[in-house]
Motif scaffolding. Structure first.
Motif, short mmCIF file in Angstrom:
data_model
loop_
_atom_site.label_atom_id
_atom_site.label_comp_id
_atom_site.label_asym_id
_atom_site.label_seq_id
_atom_site.Cartn_x
_atom_site.Cartn_y
_atom_site.Cartn_z
N ASP A 129 -4.26 -35.75 -42.90
CA ASP A 129 -4.90 -35.90 -44.04
C ASP A 129 -4.21 -34.99 -44.69
O ASP A 129 -3.57 -34.09 -44.86
CB ASP A 129 -6.85 -34.42 -43.84
N PRO A 130 -3.94 -36.02 -45.97
CA PRO A 130 -2.87 -35.27 -46.79
C PRO A 130 -3.45 -33.51 -47.62
O PRO A 130 -2.30 -32.94 -48.33
CB PRO A 130 -2.78 -36.17 -47.84
N ALA A 131 -5.02 -34.06 -47.63
CA ALA A 131 -5.18 -32.84 -49.07
C ALA A 131 -4.87 -31.60 -47.59
O ALA A 131 -4.71 -30.26 -48.51
CB ALA A 131 -6.90 -32.79 -48.77
N PRO A 168 -11.60 -45.89 -45.32
CA PRO A 168 -12.05 -44.51 -45.39
C PRO A 168 -11.05 -43.67 -45.63
O PRO A 168 -10.06 -42.85 -46.70
CB PRO A 168 -12.78 -44.06 -44.55
N ALA A 169 -9.82 -43.88 -44.40
CA ALA A 169 -8.38 -43.45 -44.42
C ALA A 169 -7.68 -43.25 -46.05
O ALA A 169 -6.49 -42.61 -46.41
CB ALA A 169 -8.18 -43.57 -43.11
N VAL A 170 -7.27 -45.20 -46.22
CA VAL A 170 -6.44 -45.21 -47.14
C VAL A 170 -6.78 -45.01 -48.17
O VAL A 170 -6.41 -44.32 -49.00
CB VAL A 170 -6.26 -46.70 -46.62
N ARG A 171 -8.41 -44.44 -48.78
CA ARG A 171 -9.06 -44.37 -49.79
C ARG A 171 -8.17 -42.96 -49.72
O ARG A 171 -7.91 -42.60 -50.81
CB ARG A 171 -9.65 -44.89 -49.83
N ARG A 172 -8.86 -41.87 -48.95
CA ARG A 172 -8.73 -40.78 -48.84
C ARG A 172 -7.30 -40.67 -49.21
O ARG A 172 -6.87 -39.32 -49.82
CB ARG A 172 -8.27 -39.86 -47.79
N GLN A 173 -5.93 -40.99 -48.27
CA GLN A 173 -4.76 -40.53 -49.09
C GLN A 173 -4.46 -41.41 -50.14
O GLN A 173 -3.85 -40.14 -50.88
CB GLN A 173 -3.80 -41.33 -48.08
N ILE A 174 -4.89 -42.18 -50.85
CA ILE A 174 -4.83 -42.28 -52.41
C ILE A 174 -5.31 -41.66 -53.37
O ILE A 174 -4.68 -41.29 -54.17
CB ILE A 174 -5.22 -44.27 -52.26
N ASP A 175 -6.62 -41.35 -52.85
CA ASP A 175 -6.85 -40.19 -53.72
C ASP A 175 -6.39 -38.65 -54.57
O ASP A 175 -6.67 -38.59 -54.93
CB ASP A 175 -8.58 -40.31 -53.46
N VAL A 176 -5.57 -38.42 -52.78
CA VAL A 176 -5.56 -37.54 -53.15
C VAL A 176 -3.98 -37.28 -53.69
O VAL A 176 -3.41 -35.94 -53.94
CB VAL A 176 -5.16 -36.77 -51.21
N ALA A 177 -3.10 -37.92 -53.96
CA ALA A 177 -1.92 -38.46 -54.01
C ALA A 177 -2.06 -38.30 -55.69
O ALA A 177 -2.79 -38.57 -56.53
CB ALA A 177 -0.95 -40.23 -53.92
N HIS A 178 -1.03 -37.25 -55.83
CA HIS A 178 -0.26 -37.76 -57.57
C HIS A 178 0.32 -38.73 -57.60
O HIS A 178 0.83 -39.12 -59.01
CB HIS A 178 0.19 -36.74 -58.04
N LEU A 179 1.54 -39.59 -57.08
CA LEU A 179 1.59 -40.88 -57.19
C LEU A 179 1.63 -42.04 -56.19
O LEU A 179 1.72 -41.10 -55.35
CB LEU A 179 3.22 -40.78 -57.26
N VAL A 180 1.04 -43.39 -56.59
CA VAL A 180 1.08 -44.35 -55.41
C VAL A 180 2.59 -45.28 -55.46
O VAL A 180 2.41 -45.89 -56.53
CB VAL A 180 -0.22 -45.15 -55.66
N VAL A 181 3.04 -45.40 -54.32
CA VAL A 181 4.77 -46.61 -54.52
C VAL A 181 3.32 -47.22 -54.03
O VAL A 181 3.10 -47.78 -52.23
CB VAL A 181 5.35 -45.85 -53.61
N LEU A 182 3.36 -48.50 -53.98
CA LEU A 182 3.03 -49.93 -53.28
C LEU A 182 4.11 -51.00 -53.08
O LEU A 182 5.45 -51.15 -53.60
CB LEU A 182 2.79 -50.82 -54.90
#
Length: 328
Positions: A129-131, A168-182
């Motif tokens: 969990d990145p948070a 849910p895990a993928v959404r959580r990681q995206i939600d916590v991030a300030h920058l998303v790398v595709l």
């Protein structure tokens, strides 16, 4: 684009607040970036590129992998030496979001005290969990949170978001991030990249989405969150996704073609595989697999064989390990 920039600038403040919480010593604190992303998203590739082309920075890497064999740490070891990076630290446990938080804080404090790093990157395991890791960074003396970067796989993102186990895990990681790398945008059609970028904008309004090929991202963008701002949920998540692991240690050389055929028809429950094996000609090969997508490439400088399998159930992973072990 102006609307995106305006939304991005609207997030400025939380990182500045984090700096202020460190008091007058904030100027001496080393910035720590948490690199998150689900299994096989391309985090290690991004880190490898960053260490290979550090833009003159001395970057320390803290690597947390799943399973008893830390494949990701071994993969980046040579680049640490080549780039004169000050340190590589392994945290070998799949869930840094709980048992390893104290170890992470202690590790970061040790790197900060050494004063040999311009920046520190924590590569989280695919299910951490990145948070929680971000909060651990903020609690480490001499460190400040420079941001959370989420790496998402352009090939797998749509199916992952639609999967009730993984979504849910993928959404959580995206939600916590300030920058998303595709990542892996070269492996999908241009129209699909636009669709995925729009979807990410819906999931994480105001966050910048950056496409990447072979993990190449400007270090000033990856490590510059403190200059632009970031936002993080205050809550600490539970385990968003449970995984099982197994390690296969080949007892004899494997034919590349046999390994390729095995991964071509690998069990659907196998989420991720990575490691090395030797072929009868004495060469070593690296294998990376995400679901049914796989690649096998020559691996120079590797002198042992081990492959980590990651799946959704221990029974399924153990069965896959037995099947793979029988190759050759």
């Amino acid at each position: 684009m102006n609307q995106i920039d305006a939304a991005w600038q609207a997030t400025v403040g939380s990182i500045a607040a984090a700096r202020r919480r460190h008091g007058d010593s904030g100027g001496d604190a080393v910035g720590v970036t948490v690199l998150t992303g689900f299994l096989g998203s391309g985090k290690t590739t991004v880190l490898r590129q960053l260490l290979a082309e550090p833009a003159g920075l001395h970057i320390a890497a803290v690597v947390n992998d799943i399973g008893p064999v830390n494949i990701d740490a071994a993969v980046i070891e040579g680049l640490q030496v080549a780039s004169r990076a000050p340190g590589r630290v392994e945290l070998t446990n799949g869930c840094a979001c709980c048992a390893l938080v104290d170890d992470l804080a202690e590790t970061l404090e040790g790197l900060a005290v050494s004063q040999t790093s311009d920046a520190i990157v924590v590569e989280a395991s695919g299910v951490a969990d990145p948070a929680t890791l971000a909060l651990a960074v903020e609690g480490a003396a001499g460190c400040m949170l420079d941001g959370v970067v989420a790496v998402v796989d352009a090939q797998q993102l749509a199916s992952q978001l639609n999967d009730p186990r993984i979504g849910p895990a993928v959404r959580r990681q995206i939600d916590v991030a300030h920058l998303v790398v595709l990542s892996k945008v070269d492996q999908v059609e241009g129209e699909e990249v636009a669709v995925l970028t729009e979807r990410l904008g819906q999931l994480a309004p105001g966050r910048m989405v950056v496409p990447a090929v072979h993990g190449r991202i400007d270090p000033r963008l990856l490590l510059g969150a403190a200059l632009r701002g970031a936002t993080f949920p205050a809550d600490v998540g539970e385990h968003p996704f449970e995984v099982a692991t197994a390690v296969v240690a080949p007892t004899r050389p494997w034919q590349v073609a046999d390994v390729a055929r095995w991964f071509e028809s690998s069990p659907a429950s196998l989420l991720r595989a990575k490691g090395w094996f030797a072929s009868p000609d004495g060469c070593c090969h690296e294998v990376q697999a995400v679901g049914r997508s796989w690649r096998i490439v020559p691996a120079a400088g590797v002198h042992y064989s081990a492959i980590v399998l990651i799946g959704s159930s221990q029974e399924a992973v153990d069965s896959a390990a037995v099947s793979l072990q029988q190759l050759g």
